[in-house]
Write a protein that holds these residues in place. Structure first.
Motif, PDB file in Angstrom:
ATOM      1  N   GLY A 139       0.780  -1.227   0.000  1.00 41.22           N
ATOM      2  CA  GLY A 139       0.000   0.000   0.000  1.00 41.22           C
ATOM      3  C   GLY A 139       0.812   1.277   0.000  1.00 41.22           C
ATOM      4  O   GLY A 139       0.248   2.357  -0.060  1.00 41.22           O
ATOM      5  N   ILE A 140       2.121   1.190   0.075  1.00 39.82           N
ATOM      6  CA  ILE A 140       2.962   2.381   0.154  1.00 39.82           C
ATOM      7  C   ILE A 140       3.830   2.520  -1.087  1.00 39.82           C
ATOM      8  O   ILE A 140       3.987   3.614  -1.617  1.00 39.82           O
ATOM      9  CB  ILE A 140       3.856   2.329   1.417  1.00 39.82           C
ATOM     10  CG1 ILE A 140       2.989   2.276   2.664  1.00 39.82           C
ATOM     11  CG2 ILE A 140       4.787   3.522   1.461  1.00 39.82           C
ATOM     12  CD1 ILE A 140       3.757   2.013   3.929  1.00 39.82           C
ATOM     13  N   GLY A 141       4.383   1.418  -1.539  1.00 39.80           N
ATOM     14  CA  GLY A 141       5.338   1.453  -2.643  1.00 39.80           C
ATOM     15  C   GLY A 141       4.714   1.794  -3.983  1.00 39.80           C
ATOM     16  O   GLY A 141       3.508   1.687  -4.182  1.00 39.80           O
ATOM     17  N   HIS A 142       5.547   2.202  -4.892  1.00 44.61           N
ATOM     18  CA  HIS A 142       5.126   2.534  -6.253  1.00 44.61           C
ATOM     19  C   HIS A 142       5.402   1.342  -7.152  1.00 44.61           C
ATOM     20  O   HIS A 142       6.490   0.776  -7.131  1.00 44.61           O
ATOM     21  CB  HIS A 142       5.888   3.762  -6.750  1.00 44.61           C
ATOM     22  CG  HIS A 142       5.535   4.154  -8.137  1.00 44.61           C
ATOM     23  ND1 HIS A 142       4.278   4.598  -8.482  1.00 44.61           N
ATOM     24  CD2 HIS A 142       6.250   4.160  -9.276  1.00 44.61           C
ATOM     25  CE1 HIS A 142       4.255   4.866  -9.765  1.00 44.61           C
ATOM     26  NE2 HIS A 142       5.440   4.596 -10.280  1.00 44.61           N
ATOM     27  N   VAL A 143       4.425   0.962  -7.970  1.00 49.61           N
ATOM     28  CA  VAL A 143       4.566  -0.179  -8.867  1.00 49.61           C
ATOM     29  C   VAL A 143       5.143   0.319 -10.192  1.00 49.61           C
ATOM     30  O   VAL A 143       4.592   1.212 -10.823  1.00 49.61           O
ATOM     31  CB  VAL A 143       3.208  -0.871  -9.099  1.00 49.61           C
ATOM     32  CG1 VAL A 143       3.339  -2.004 -10.095  1.00 49.61           C
ATOM     33  CG2 VAL A 143       2.656  -1.383  -7.787  1.00 49.61           C
ATOM     34  N   SER A 144       6.267  -0.249 -10.576  1.00 50.20           N
ATOM     35  CA  SER A 144       6.886   0.124 -11.847  1.00 50.20           C
ATOM     36  C   SER A 144       6.791  -1.063 -12.798  1.00 50.20           C
ATOM     37  O   SER A 144       6.745  -2.223 -12.382  1.00 50.20           O
ATOM     38  CB  SER A 144       8.345   0.520 -11.635  1.00 50.20           C
ATOM     39  OG  SER A 144       9.079  -0.554 -11.090  1.00 50.20           O
ATOM     40  N   ARG A 145       6.763  -0.751 -14.086  1.00 51.03           N
ATOM     41  CA  ARG A 145       6.678  -1.794 -15.111  1.00 51.03           C
ATOM     42  C   ARG A 145       8.024  -1.896 -15.802  1.00 51.03           C
ATOM     43  O   ARG A 145       8.584  -0.907 -16.252  1.00 51.03           O
ATOM     44  CB  ARG A 145       5.587  -1.442 -16.105  1.00 51.03           C
ATOM     45  CG  ARG A 145       4.205  -1.393 -15.446  1.00 51.03           C
ATOM     46  CD  ARG A 145       3.149  -1.051 -16.431  1.00 51.03           C
ATOM     47  NE  ARG A 145       3.061  -2.148 -17.391  1.00 51.03           N
ATOM     48  CZ  ARG A 145       2.066  -2.327 -18.233  1.00 51.03           C
ATOM     49  NH1 ARG A 145       1.085  -1.480 -18.250  1.00 51.03           N
ATOM     50  NH2 ARG A 145       2.061  -3.330 -19.068  1.00 51.03           N
TER      51      ARG A 145
END
Length: 89
Positions: A47-53
């Motif tokens: 819920g805190i981290g940023h999802v990168s592709r």
């Protein structure tokens, strides 16, 4: 028509009730539930981290070997990863 002293003449406008009379009306207040705000790019696990592709190695190899259709496969094989907890989606 004589009016008592100190009172103003009563005027009646069309569509409005005469002064001194009050119309009653019912007011219905409907509350709707507020939608939850979901931030784009937020990890579903922590819920805190940023999802990168990121492109996978296999996707890059397929893109090179089977160009131009391999580029489509490369985009389909992208991996989503959280930069905080490392969860892969």
């Amino acid at each position: 028509m004589s009016q008592p002293q100190g009172t103003a003449p009563a005027y009646q406008q069309p569509g409005y009730p005469p002064q001194g009379q009050h119309s009653s009306s019912n007011v219905v207040v409907v509350t709707q539930p507020q939608p939850q705000v979901v931030a784009v790019g937020t990890c579903a696990r922590c819920g805190i981290g940023h999802v990168s592709r990121n492109f996978t190695v296999l996707g890059i190899i397929i893109a090179i070997c089977f160009f131009p259709l391999g580029v489509l496969c490369c985009f389909l094989l992208m991996e989503k990863r959280c930069d905080r907890c490392g969860a892969a989606f």
